[in-house]
Write a protein that holds these residues in place. Sequence first.
Motif, PDB file in Angstrom:
ATOM      1  N   LEU A 267       1.091  -1.067  -0.128  1.00 43.39           N
ATOM      2  CA  LEU A 267       0.045   0.203  -0.298  1.00 43.39           C
ATOM      3  C   LEU A 267       0.729   1.683  -0.176  1.00 43.39           C
ATOM      4  CD1 LEU A 267      -2.509  -1.024   3.024  1.00 43.39           C
ATOM      5  CD2 LEU A 267      -2.968  -0.913   0.319  1.00 43.39           C
ATOM      6  N   GLU A 306     -11.482   4.329   2.069  1.00 43.46           N
ATOM      7  CA  GLU A 306     -11.287   2.856   1.443  1.00 43.46           C
ATOM      8  C   GLU A 306     -10.325   1.992   0.908  1.00 43.46           C
ATOM      9  OE1 GLU A 306     -13.224   1.868  -3.126  1.00 43.46           O
ATOM     10  OE2 GLU A 306     -13.263   3.758  -3.241  1.00 43.46           O
ATOM     11  N   TYR A 307      -9.896   1.253   1.229  1.00 45.13           N
ATOM     12  CA  TYR A 307      -9.116   0.224   1.972  1.00 45.13           C
ATOM     13  C   TYR A 307      -8.909   0.213   0.805  1.00 45.13           C
ATOM     14  CZ  TYR A 307      -5.715  -3.797   3.032  1.00 45.13           C
ATOM     15  OH  TYR A 307      -4.807  -4.274   3.052  1.00 45.13           O
ATOM     16  N   GLY A 308      -7.079   0.522   0.314  1.00 44.09           N
ATOM     17  CA  GLY A 308      -6.187  -0.330  -0.435  1.00 44.09           C
ATOM     18  C   GLY A 308      -6.056   1.043  -2.296  1.00 44.09           C
ATOM     19  N   VAL A 309      -7.434   1.756  -1.895  1.00 43.75           N
ATOM     20  CA  VAL A 309      -7.479   3.309  -2.582  1.00 43.75           C
ATOM     21  C   VAL A 309      -6.165   4.203  -1.744  1.00 43.75           C
ATOM     22  CG1 VAL A 309      -8.007   5.125  -3.715  1.00 43.75           C
ATOM     23  CG2 VAL A 309      -9.352   2.726  -3.268  1.00 43.75           C
ATOM     24  N   LYS A 310      -4.559   5.119  -3.023  1.00 43.36           N
ATOM     25  CA  LYS A 310      -4.173   5.354  -1.880  1.00 43.36           C
ATOM     26  C   LYS A 310      -5.332   7.038  -1.948  1.00 43.36           C
ATOM     27  CE  LYS A 310       0.220   8.540  -2.623  1.00 43.36           C
ATOM     28  NZ  LYS A 310       1.044   8.072  -3.805  1.00 43.36           N
ATOM     29  N   ALA A 311      -5.809   7.429  -2.937  1.00 42.07           N
ATOM     30  CA  ALA A 311      -6.448   8.388  -2.595  1.00 42.07           C
ATOM     31  C   ALA A 311      -7.301   8.755  -1.477  1.00 42.07           C
ATOM     32  CB  ALA A 311      -7.532   8.834  -4.013  1.00 42.07           C
ATOM     33  N   SER A 312      -7.588   8.058  -1.530  1.00 45.20           N
ATOM     34  CA  SER A 312      -9.067   7.781   0.085  1.00 45.20           C
ATOM     35  C   SER A 312      -7.578   8.287   1.468  1.00 45.20           C
ATOM     36  CB  SER A 312      -9.346   6.316   0.189  1.00 45.20           C
ATOM     37  OG  SER A 312      -8.927   5.457   0.733  1.00 45.20           O
ATOM     38  N   TRP A 313      -7.034   8.378   1.089  1.00 44.37           N
ATOM     39  CA  TRP A 313      -5.958   8.776   2.352  1.00 44.37           C
ATOM     40  C   TRP A 313      -6.427  10.265   2.580  1.00 44.37           C
ATOM     41  CZ3 TRP A 313      -3.764   6.124   6.030  1.00 44.37           C
ATOM     42  CH2 TRP A 313      -3.123   4.949   5.549  1.00 44.37           C
TER      43      TRP A 313
END
Length: 392
Positions: A267, A306-313
């Motif tokens: 991740l 959203e797990y696994g989505v970098k933009a969701s940090w």
Amino acid sequence: MKLSMKRLLTKMKSEAFHRRPKRRRLRKRTEISSKDSMGCLPEELIEAILVRVPVKYLLQFKCVSKYWLNLISSPEFVKTHLSFSAKDYTRHISLLQLDTLETNIKSCSVSSLFHNSVTGALDLDCPMKNSRYGVRIKGSVNGLVCLADGFGGLVLWNPSIRKFKKVFGFVPTQMRECWSTCAFGYDDVHDDYKVVGIFSSMIKAFFEAAIYSLKSDSWRTLEDFKPGVSYCGEAKFVNHKLHWITFRRRRMRITSIDLVDEKWGKLELPSYNKGRDLKLGVLGSDLSFLCNNDERTHSDVWVMKEYGVKASWTKLYTIRYPENYELSPPLFTYNKGEILLAFKSTLAIYDPKNDSITYPKVLNVEVTGVYNRNKAELCIESLVCPDLPNED
């Protein structure tokens, strides 16, 4: 005179005779067996009541009858009770460890920390209290706590029911002396608790990873493990995966392993202001990331929505504190939004609504040394049993 006395004795006998059946009926009611005392209730209703009862009382209720013993000990009841405990904040406890060089572990109620200005901490009977290397809490899942000393000593422990299992050390055949780190999680597909160990030789460059299954009580070597990666800090269990911050070739990222299929993954970290102290955590059910600034005056807390989505940090908040504390990742989020934190030597509650920090007083917790650090881990009270108690 004699006649009146005779009449009096006859009257007393008559009254005693009429009172006797009443006493007999009352005695029958009070001497009903424990099993039959709730016999008029359907079994489904009895179970619905008992799954809402705290663990310490259920341990006593096992003595009520054979039926209650079998019910409370059944795997179905243990799982149902666990689901209620996970939602009940009064069933959450904070495990406190003042120094990793010691084996003394204490516990205090999480709900008491939020509601009371003064909370008492209880000393627990740690199953690794005789370790020469100290003990480290390596994770807590469903009431089970993983303890390790870093040199082959490993224990799975449920402090609520006071039972534990010694996991006999796994050391790769190529290593006579090695350093190791481990992490603990739950495979919900196979209903199995697993420990991942990473080993490195102290004598020569050799690395290996292995996984322990509680269900099979055995170790296996993990495939596709890539050496040359530095695993930083404690692993965190989210989305049936274990996560570490790893460092390789001047690049930091998050390395994970799925406990279901035992596959490695990666991740990306968020675009954060570079700090020297990075830590992973769990906020609610989401993976979180904490970054202390170089001056240690504040820490940014990020959450992967959203797990696994970098933009969701998302950076949720910045915690500012007046002294040079070493801040741990958030331990717990209360239903009103307050967040339980662990500083170097104390617990604290952060309220993001007004950006304030309060410090509940915890009795029986003393930090005397400069290097002592208050390690804290959240644990749920449960009936999950790691194994039968060890005799030695």
